[in-house]
Design a protein around this motif. Structure first.
Motif, PDB file in Angstrom:
ATOM      1  N   PHE A   2       0.863  -1.184   0.000  1.00 50.12           N
ATOM      2  CA  PHE A   2       0.000   0.000   0.000  1.00 50.12           C
ATOM      3  C   PHE A   2       0.899   1.232   0.000  1.00 50.12           C
ATOM      4  N   SER A   3       0.578   2.201  -0.840  1.00 49.90           N
ATOM      5  CA  SER A   3       1.406   3.408  -0.811  1.00 49.90           C
ATOM      6  C   SER A   3       0.850   4.404   0.199  1.00 49.90           C
ATOM      7  N   GLN A   4      -0.427   4.344   0.464  1.00 55.74           N
ATOM      8  CA  GLN A   4      -1.022   5.198   1.485  1.00 55.74           C
ATOM      9  C   GLN A   4      -2.231   4.472   2.084  1.00 55.74           C
ATOM     10  N   VAL A   5      -2.625   4.930   3.248  1.00 58.85           N
ATOM     11  CA  VAL A   5      -3.709   4.252   3.948  1.00 58.85           C
ATOM     12  C   VAL A   5      -4.994   4.303   3.117  1.00 58.85           C
ATOM     13  N   GLU A   6      -5.123   5.360   2.314  1.00 64.04           N
ATOM     14  CA  GLU A   6      -6.342   5.526   1.504  1.00 64.04           C
ATOM     15  C   GLU A   6      -6.522   4.387   0.500  1.00 64.04           C
ATOM     16  N   ASP A   7      -5.436   3.646   0.230  1.00 64.98           N
ATOM     17  CA  ASP A   7      -5.554   2.513  -0.700  1.00 64.98           C
ATOM     18  C   ASP A   7      -6.565   1.491  -0.208  1.00 64.98           C
ATOM     19  N   LEU A   8      -6.880   1.564   1.090  1.00 63.79           N
ATOM     20  CA  LEU A   8      -7.855   0.612   1.641  1.00 63.79           C
ATOM     21  C   LEU A   8      -9.183   0.700   0.905  1.00 63.79           C
TER      22      LEU A   8
ATOM     23  N   GLY B 249     -14.884   5.849   1.762  1.00 66.28           N
ATOM     24  CA  GLY B 249     -14.088   7.001   2.167  1.00 66.28           C
ATOM     25  C   GLY B 249     -14.464   7.500   3.549  1.00 66.28           C
ATOM     26  N   LYS B 250     -15.769   7.491   3.827  1.00 66.14           N
ATOM     27  CA  LYS B 250     -16.247   7.982   5.108  1.00 66.14           C
ATOM     28  C   LYS B 250     -15.795   7.060   6.234  1.00 66.14           C
ATOM     29  N   GLN B 251     -15.929   5.760   5.942  1.00 63.85           N
ATOM     30  CA  GLN B 251     -15.520   4.787   6.968  1.00 63.85           C
ATOM     31  C   GLN B 251     -14.020   4.867   7.208  1.00 63.85           C
ATOM     32  N   LEU B 252     -13.281   5.196   6.153  1.00 67.00           N
ATOM     33  CA  LEU B 252     -11.827   5.287   6.278  1.00 67.00           C
ATOM     34  C   LEU B 252     -11.463   6.394   7.267  1.00 67.00           C
ATOM     35  N   GLU B 253     -12.207   7.490   7.189  1.00 68.40           N
ATOM     36  CA  GLU B 253     -11.958   8.621   8.085  1.00 68.40           C
ATOM     37  C   GLU B 253     -12.084   8.184   9.543  1.00 68.40           C
TER      38      GLU B 253
ATOM     39  N   ASN C  83      -8.002   4.403  15.011  1.00 68.70           N
ATOM     40  CA  ASN C  83      -6.728   3.722  15.191  1.00 68.70           C
ATOM     41  C   ASN C  83      -5.638   4.660  15.668  1.00 68.70           C
ATOM     42  N   ILE C  84      -5.688   5.915  15.210  1.00 70.95           N
ATOM     43  CA  ILE C  84      -4.677   6.870  15.697  1.00 70.95           C
ATOM     44  C   ILE C  84      -4.883   7.083  17.193  1.00 70.95           C
ATOM     45  N   LEU C  85      -6.151   7.172  17.593  1.00 73.26           N
ATOM     46  CA  LEU C  85      -6.436   7.305  19.024  1.00 73.26           C
ATOM     47  C   LEU C  85      -5.973   6.073  19.781  1.00 73.26           C
TER      48      LEU C  85
END
Ligand SMILES: Nc1ncnc2c1ncn2[C@@H]1O[C@H](COP(=O)(O)OP(=O)(O)OP(=O)(O)O)[C@@H](O)[C@H]1O
Length: 699
Positions: free
Chosen positions: A661-667, A675-679, A685-687
């Motif tokens: 994956f080059s970026q997390v958005e590749d998910l 896209g919304k769920q990715l946010e 996960n950052i939390l």
């Protein structure tokens, strides 16, 4: 109704074929067939051009590589005009069709007697043409494709009594396409599969009829109506259909002749032995490479004698004959619709509207090299049928097929590849269990590197000849299924049927994930709606309430604009820590409450919590997640919020297929989240990661 066959050939094995063979049908009719002369003529053809063509074809294919799309192949159409059955009719000059040259013919125009209608086809065979002319000119050339692992079909079409069965089966004196093709094919496979040649070849046959929309196995009449299915590559299959291995022409006759007696025929006014069903002979040629890379190919040949279209005013059909005729005409009508839909490029081709067209799905507009032989009769009484058959034939020659090579690897080649269990381990654990030469295989490789990786791994070493994209796809599928754990079975080491089942399971799981996603969306929408109606609901989940302290219970599932509910643990730690990477802001906002009586909406002040994450933490968090996505095993990935087992497996599978994956958005491309769920996934996960190694503070 009589169920019988037209003829019976009494023959010894092909190695000791007699010069003539007696043929007798159920009514005691017996004739002799010069099979030795047939064999001689076929074999000389086979020894000459067709074997060489087959070899040349094979070389061409291997040079081309499986990755390149083979060129399209148009359905070829030949028209055969039968002679007058009643010689005196010919003498009286009642001909209504006339050949112009080897490709075209003309027929009187019934609208204007001064004119004729002209048609051009790939070949036209006049009333004097022999069975050998038709076979050598139109059928023999396509047999070589079977040895290239491609499919081929020959269909005899035309009105009742126009000579379809004569063309396909023939008589003992004039054997038709079926015995000639089988004779040649068996000879070809013997030569190509001889000791010292690179491939071993085996041939099997099946024989069925479609009678009144039922698929009946003529080799096992007791088996009842069979179902027609399609595999993931668009190949049409009939599970449960008997397949008999044949190694010689005698073998073929041993199965074919008794089975032919099971075919449904009956007398009509136009044909004493009219076929009441579509008869389909299926011959499969299986090839296995003797040496590396141990490829396997399967070519399928359909030889089809269609039942004739019937004008019941002329056939005089009643009762059962009328019913049979209805089924025949309907399926031929659907066949016409399929051809029209293909020609017009319609999005829906009505293959499923009849059993015949469903069976022909991979022959018309599908993967086979197809030839349609339209049989026509010269008599005036056949005029309208002839025009209609010619029009159908003219439309059919516009149909484009895309034949491809059915090639795979033999099972024993991939059986030793046990990559799947390692996928269950984390990267470091997997490394421990790998030998040095396996190192590259376990890592997700970009396409270009995969071939070199496979070279280092002994069982795959010889796969370097294979198209890398195909190999990569196979391996990724294998790993994906293997990563299901000890219950998972490596895809490529399972028998074909099981493989189909496994692939179906994967498809079903994909669907299940889609369903779950929908459900989640619905739930989220429900919660939002509930909160809009009852703000107390939301307060119940405010950060001042005591929530479980476990890390996995961080509640950020619902993206409430910018407000995020975080665990009490974090708030407590915020107060203690001087290093502040996360700020929680208490904000007041006004919310409009809808009034049912139509008066002005009321405004209500309410508290909401806004989370601010420092850019540094955001970048670090994203990087950590990205690392985990690229290096983590399915088990590691499950430690992430919102990643369950199925999603973890999908991520691992995607990674194997497309590289890191080059970026997390590749998910989003993996289709495990929108896209919304990715946010909200990122926030959660950052939390979570921040809570694990804490930098949080109050604002
Ligand atoms: N090229 C030919 N040369 C000599 N006889 C022929 C030729 N074609 C057909 N016939 C004869 O015409 C008659 C009808 O042929 P056939 O049974 O093959 O027709 P069909 O199209 O299969 O009919 P149906 O659809 O009713 O089964 C048979 O007696 C057959 O021997």
């Amino acid at each position: 109704m009589r169920r019988k066959c037209c003829s019976k050939l009494k023959l010894n094995g092909a190695q000791q074929l007699p010069s003539t063979a007696t043929v007798a049908n159920a009514s005691g009719f017996g004739v002799c067939v010069g099979l030795r002369s047939l064999r001689r003529s076929s074999v000389s053809d086979v020894n000459g051009s067709s074997v060489q063509r087959a070899r040349a074809g094979r070389c061409r294919l291997s040079k081309m590589g499986a990755g390149r799309r083979p060129p399209p192949a148009r359905v070829r159409v030949a028209v055969r005009l039968r002679p007058f059955v009643d010689e005196t009719a010919g003498a009286n000059g009642t001909f209504c069709v006339r050949g112009l040259d080897s490709c075209s013919l003309e027929i009187a125009n019934w609208r204007n007697h001064q004119e004729t209608l002209k048609y051009q086809f790939d070949a036209f065979y006049g009333e004097r043409s022999s069975q050998q002319d038709i076979y050598a000119g139109s059928v023999q050339p396509i047999l070589r494709h079977l040895l290239e692992g491609q499919n081929a079909s020959v269909l005899a079409y035309g009105p009742t009594g126009a000579g379809k069965t004569h063309t396909m089966l023939g008589s003992p004196e004039q054997p038709g396409v079926i015995p000639r093709a089988l004779m040649d094919l068996l000879q070809l496979t013997r030569e190509e599969g001889a000791e010292g040649r690179p491939w071993t070849l085996s041939v099997t046959m099946s024989y069925l009829e479609i009678y009144q929309e039922k698929v009946l196995d003529l080799l096992d009449p007791a088996s009842g109506d069979l179902v027609i299915r399609e595999d993931c590559r668009g190949n049409i299959l009939i599970p449960g259909l008997t397949q008999k291995p044949i190694t010689s022409f005698a073998d073929f006759e041993r199965h074919f002749l008794p089975a032919s007696r099971n075919r449904t025929v009956g007398a009509t006014r136009l044909n004493q032995r009219s076929s009441r069903s579509h008869a389909v002979l299926l011959v499969k040629v299986d090839q296995r490479e003797r040496l590396a890379p141990f490829r396997q190919r399967e070519g399928k040949l359909y030889l089809i004698d269609l039942a004739g279209s019937e004008d019941n005013r002329r056939t005089g059909n009643k009762g059962l004959r009328l019913k049979e005729s209805g089924a025949i005409n309907t399926s031929l009508f659907v066949l016409g619709k399929v051809v029209d839909a293909l020609n017009q490029g319609l999005p829906r081709v009505p293959y499923r509207d009849s059993k015949l067209t469903r069976l022909l799905q991979d022959s018309l507009g599908g993967s086979a090299h197809s030839i349609l032989i339209a049989n026509i009769a010269p008599e005036r009484c056949f005029y309208l049928d002839t025009v209609s058959a010619l029009n159908f034939a003219a439309r059919s020659k516009e149909v484009i097929n895309r034949p491809f090579t059915n090639e795979s690897l033999q099972l024993h080649v991939l059986a030793p590849v046990k990559l799947s269990q390692k996928e269950q381990l984390g990267p470091s654990e997997a490394k421990k269990t790998r030998g040095p030469e396996e190192e590259e295989i376990g890592n997700p490789e970009p396409p270009a590197l995969l071939a070199s990786a496979s070279q280092k791994f002994s069982p795959l070493q010889k796969l370097s000849n294979m198209d890398p994209a195909m190999l990569k796809h196979l391996l990724s599928l294998d790993r994906l299924l293997g990563s299901q754990g000890t219950q998972g079975t490596p895809l490529l080491s399972t028998p074909r049927r099981e493989r189909m089942v496994l692939m179906k399971t994967v498809e079903e799981k994909d669907l299940e994930i889609e369903r779950l996603k929908m459900k989640q969306k619905e739930l989220e929408a429900k919660v939002l709606a509930q909160e809009a109606v009852d703000p107390k609901e939301k307060e119940k989940r405010s950060p001042t309430m005591h929530q479980p302290l476990a890390r996995r219970t961080v509640t950020v599932a619902k993206p409430l604009k910018k407000a995020v509910v975080i665990p009490l643990q974090l708030i407590q730690e915020q107060a203690a820590s001087p290093n502040v990477d996360i700020h929680i802001l208490k904000k007041s906002r006004k919310r409009k409450l809808e009034c049912l009586n139509g008066s002005e909406p009321l405004e209500k002040a309410e508290d909401c919590w806004e989370l601010q994450i420092s850019p540094e933490l955001l970048v670090n968090g994203r990087q950590k997640i990205l690392n985990l996505l690229n290096e983590g095993s399915a088990r590691d990935l499950r430690s992430l919020q919102r990643i369950g087992q199925k999603k973890a497996q999908l991520i691992v599978g995607w990674r194997k297929l497309h590289g890191p994956f080059s970026q997390v958005e590749d998910l989003e491309r993996v289709k495990v989240m929108s896209g919304k769920q990715l946010e909200s996934f990122l926030k959660a996960n950052i939390l979570g990661l921040a809570a694990a190694g804490q930098h949080c503070g109050p604002s």
